[in-house]
Design a protein around this motif. Structure first.
Motif, PDB file in Angstrom:
ATOM      1  N   GLN A 127     -48.032  91.466 -12.818  1.00  0.00           N
ATOM      2  CA  GLN A 127     -46.813  91.048 -13.240  1.00  0.00           C
ATOM      3  C   GLN A 127     -46.387  91.925 -14.519  1.00  0.00           C
ATOM      4  OE1 GLN A 127     -46.708  87.244 -15.109  1.00  0.00           O
ATOM      5  NE2 GLN A 127     -48.687  87.378 -15.544  1.00  0.00           N
TER       6      GLN A 127
ATOM      7  N   THR B  90     -40.180  92.263 -15.292  1.00  0.00           N
ATOM      8  CA  THR B  90     -39.494  92.261 -14.239  1.00  0.00           C
ATOM      9  C   THR B  90     -39.640  91.100 -13.111  1.00  0.00           C
ATOM     10  OG1 THR B  90     -39.862  94.001 -13.170  1.00  0.00           O
ATOM     11  CG2 THR B  90     -38.321  94.513 -14.739  1.00  0.00           C
ATOM     12  N   GLY B  91     -40.763  91.118 -12.923  1.00  0.00           N
ATOM     13  CA  GLY B  91     -41.343  90.257 -11.842  1.00  0.00           C
ATOM     14  C   GLY B  91     -42.805  90.334 -11.640  1.00  0.00           C
ATOM     15  N   ALA B  92     -43.271  89.366 -10.477  1.00  0.00           N
ATOM     16  CA  ALA B  92     -44.636  89.368 -10.064  1.00  0.00           C
ATOM     17  C   ALA B  92     -44.691  90.105  -8.783  1.00  0.00           C
ATOM     18  CB  ALA B  92     -45.152  87.977 -10.028  1.00  0.00           C
ATOM     19  N   GLN B  93     -46.224  90.612  -8.571  1.00  0.00           N
ATOM     20  CA  GLN B  93     -46.346  91.228  -7.404  1.00  0.00           C
ATOM     21  C   GLN B  93     -47.560  90.655  -6.597  1.00  0.00           C
ATOM     22  OE1 GLN B  93     -45.294  95.504  -6.639  1.00  0.00           O
ATOM     23  NE2 GLN B  93     -47.462  95.796  -6.482  1.00  0.00           N
TER      24      GLN B  93
ATOM     25  N   THR C 180     -50.228  91.144  -3.357  1.00  0.00           N
ATOM     26  CA  THR C 180     -51.016  92.121  -2.520  1.00  0.00           C
ATOM     27  C   THR C 180     -51.653  91.323  -1.538  1.00  0.00           C
ATOM     28  OG1 THR C 180     -52.690  92.901  -3.956  1.00  0.00           O
ATOM     29  CG2 THR C 180     -50.902  94.259  -3.855  1.00  0.00           C
TER      30      THR C 180
ATOM     31  N   VAL D 156     -47.283  93.732   0.735  1.00  0.00           N
ATOM     32  CA  VAL D 156     -46.975  93.436  -0.603  1.00  0.00           C
ATOM     33  C   VAL D 156     -45.745  92.647  -0.936  1.00  0.00           C
ATOM     34  CG1 VAL D 156     -46.205  94.383  -2.932  1.00  0.00           C
ATOM     35  CG2 VAL D 156     -47.750  95.761  -1.612  1.00  0.00           C
ATOM     36  N   ALA D 157     -45.833  91.325  -1.667  1.00  0.00           N
ATOM     37  CA  ALA D 157     -44.605  90.718  -1.934  1.00  0.00           C
ATOM     38  C   ALA D 157     -44.162  90.734  -3.308  1.00  0.00           C
ATOM     39  CB  ALA D 157     -44.721  89.313  -1.390  1.00  0.00           C
ATOM     40  N   GLN D 158     -42.755  90.492  -3.559  1.00  0.00           N
ATOM     41  CA  GLN D 158     -42.547  90.443  -4.913  1.00  0.00           C
ATOM     42  C   GLN D 158     -41.796  88.875  -5.208  1.00  0.00           C
ATOM     43  OE1 GLN D 158     -42.516  93.219  -6.825  1.00  0.00           O
ATOM     44  NE2 GLN D 158     -42.858  94.756  -4.987  1.00  0.00           N
ATOM     45  N   ALA D 159     -42.094  88.585  -6.441  1.00  0.00           N
ATOM     46  CA  ALA D 159     -41.428  87.220  -6.565  1.00  0.00           C
ATOM     47  C   ALA D 159     -41.122  87.022  -8.215  1.00  0.00           C
ATOM     48  CB  ALA D 159     -42.325  85.978  -6.298  1.00  0.00           C
ATOM     49  N   ASP D 160     -40.551  85.789  -8.526  1.00  0.00           N
ATOM     50  CA  ASP D 160     -40.158  85.626  -9.799  1.00  0.00           C
ATOM     51  C   ASP D 160     -41.337  84.704 -10.531  1.00  0.00           C
ATOM     52  OD1 ASP D 160     -37.467  86.849 -10.099  1.00  0.00           O
ATOM     53  OD2 ASP D 160     -36.868  85.507  -8.562  1.00  0.00           O
TER      54      ASP D 160
ATOM     55  N   ARG E 238     -45.958  84.499 -15.454  1.00  0.00           N
ATOM     56  CA  ARG E 238     -45.313  84.070 -14.186  1.00  0.00           C
ATOM     57  C   ARG E 238     -45.828  83.375 -13.138  1.00  0.00           C
ATOM     58  NH1 ARG E 238     -40.112  86.603 -13.533  1.00  0.00           N
ATOM     59  NH2 ARG E 238     -39.739  87.967 -15.234  1.00  0.00           N
TER      60      ARG E 238
END
Ligand SMILES: Cc1cc2nc3c(=O)[nH]c(=O)nc-3n(C[C@H](O)[C@H](O)[C@H](O)COP(=O)(O)OP(=O)(O)OC[C@H]3O[C@@H](n4cnc5c(N)ncnc54)[C@H](O)[C@@H]3O)c2cc1C
Length: 397
Positions: A132, A135-138, A140, A146-150, A282
């Protein structure tokens, strides 16, 4: 504003899906990542109690659960191993509401999954990493995606992969018990009380039965001490003869039911001491990833459902990083004391059920008084508690 926030939930068990449903209900976008190729639960029962059914009904699941649940009420009792009655089991909250069901786990998971948009559920996604920044969290996954999220919620169970990103890892604690369990067609024991939760206690072990699936099936669980640590597993095939032998000489109702069992499964019982921390930026934890508990109050999943409701209330309306992190800290501050209390009480109740008392009269008195604890569990309204908590600490972290 809240619609722009994206919450990633790792784990598509009862905890993860119930959190997804609660968040969606408040307009929050979610993605669920589950390692298995399909959403699935084991062939066993689970108790849903008033503290979580109240929340599930509020978000529109009442009819769906009524269609598959078995009401539990009349004839619910605690017994000594010979079948003599110790006391009644409370089956209402303090208002008299009989808000409880015995559920087949698969029926329950299915009812939750049905109200989540299919494109929000990603099976075959085993999470292997988390990072993280501001700007956000990632996340794997083993499959290379891969996914991005708040926000990330680790709902990945007692052996959580995400837990180590929040707190120093510690091994789950083995309770020294194996739980044999399974389902039996109610027609095989026509004389059985169809609506009753019944618990037999004694001799270092205990046995319980409650109905599931509209009363068409009975869920039984035998808790038996073991000398060797057994693998914590949802699918190890147990030995039905070993189970029956463990309760040889008990109340004839128990031995008769066990004579009808064809297959059963077993689990090693584990919990953990309360974690010192639930949040890192986050990322937070929920359900067994946060507070695995012994099943002796039937509250593990019920507490996970409370967790999800609290997160939905506290995250609603958060958009940017600072507000999100403050919301997660409030979540931990609200939930840690209650789940730690339930973890401790579940351990104590196990000692009662297993009759680890020099004076069994003392055990019987505590069991007869257990309605006080059960009321405090069932009356709790997490939605109300979270809203009040938010009002009391609107800007604090
Ligand atoms: C004998 C017994 C009886 C019980 N009875 C009751 C009861 O009556 N009432 C009650 O409330 N509770 C009960 N419980 C407790 C309850 O089963 C658990 O507390 C509850 O199922 C926990 O749900 P969860 O979603 O947090 O975890 P889990 O059910 O363990 O779900 C975790 C999910 O995450 C997935 N996952 C794991 N790792 C990853 C990864 N790296 N990436 C992606 N996905 C991952 C798993 O495949 C799984 O689907 C009982 C437990 C036992 C052992």
């Amino acid at each position: 504003m809240s619609k722009s926030m994206h919450v990633a939930i790792v784990g598509g068990g009862i905890g993860g899906l119930s959190a997804a449903v609660a968040l969606i209900h408040r307009g929050i976008r979610v993605s669920v990542y589950e390692q298995s190729s399909e959403l699935r639960e084991v062939g066993a029962g689970i108790f849903i109690y008033p503290n979580s059914l109240r929340q599930l009904e509020r978000i529109g699941l009442g009819d769906a659960l009524a269609r598959v649940g078995a009401r539990v009420g009349a004839g619910s009792e605690y017994y000594r191993m010979d079948g003599s009655v110790v006391g009644k089991i409370l089956t209402t909250d303090s208002s008299g509401w009989n808000g409880m069901y015995g559920m087949h786990r698969a029926d329950f998971l299915d009812a939750l999954a049905k109200v989540i948009p299919p494109d929000a559920i990603h099976t075959g996604h085993k999470c292997i990493g988390f990072s993280q920044d501001e700007t956000g969290a990632q996340l794997t996954f083993e499959n290379g995606t891969v996914a991005q999220a708040d926000v990330v919620i680790g709902a990945d169970g007692i052996n959580s992969v995400l837990q180590k990103y929040v707190v120093e890892p510690s091994a789950p604690e083995y309770a020294g018990f194996r739980a044999y369990r399974g389902l039996i067609d109610a027609d095989k024991v026509p004389e059985w009380r169809r609506e009753a939760h019944q618990v037999w206690m004694g001799d270092g072990k205990h046995f319980m039965v409650f109905p599931v699936r509209r009363g068409e099936m009975l869920n039984y669980v035998g808790f038996v001490p073991t000398t060797s640590e057994t693998v914590e597993s949802w699918s190890a095939v147990g030995d039905r003869d070993e189970l029956a032998a463990s309760f040889d000489g008990w109340d004839p109702r128990v031995t008769h039911l066990l004579s009808k069992v064809e297959t059963c499964f077993w689990w090693g019982l584990y919990d953990r001491k309360p974690l010192s921390q639930w949040v890192n930026g986050r990322l937070t934890l929920l359900g067994d990833a946060a507070h695995p508990m012994l099943p002796h109050l039937g509250q593990g999943a019920n507490q996970a459902i409370e967790d999800g409701t609290a997160l939905a209330v506290l995250l609603e309306g958060c958009a940017e990083g600072g507000a999100i992190e403050a919301a997660l800290k409030r979540y931990a501050a609200l939930r840690q004391p209650r789940t730690a209390m339930v973890q401790a009480e579940a351990r104590k109740n196990g000692l009662r059920y297993d009759s680890k008392y020099a004076d069994l009269g003392q055990r019987d008195r505590e069991i007869a008084n257990s309605a006080t604890l059960r009321k405090s569990l069932y009356d709790y309204d997490i939605e109300k508690a979270a809203s009040q908590f938010l009002q009391a600490s609107p800007a604090s972290a």
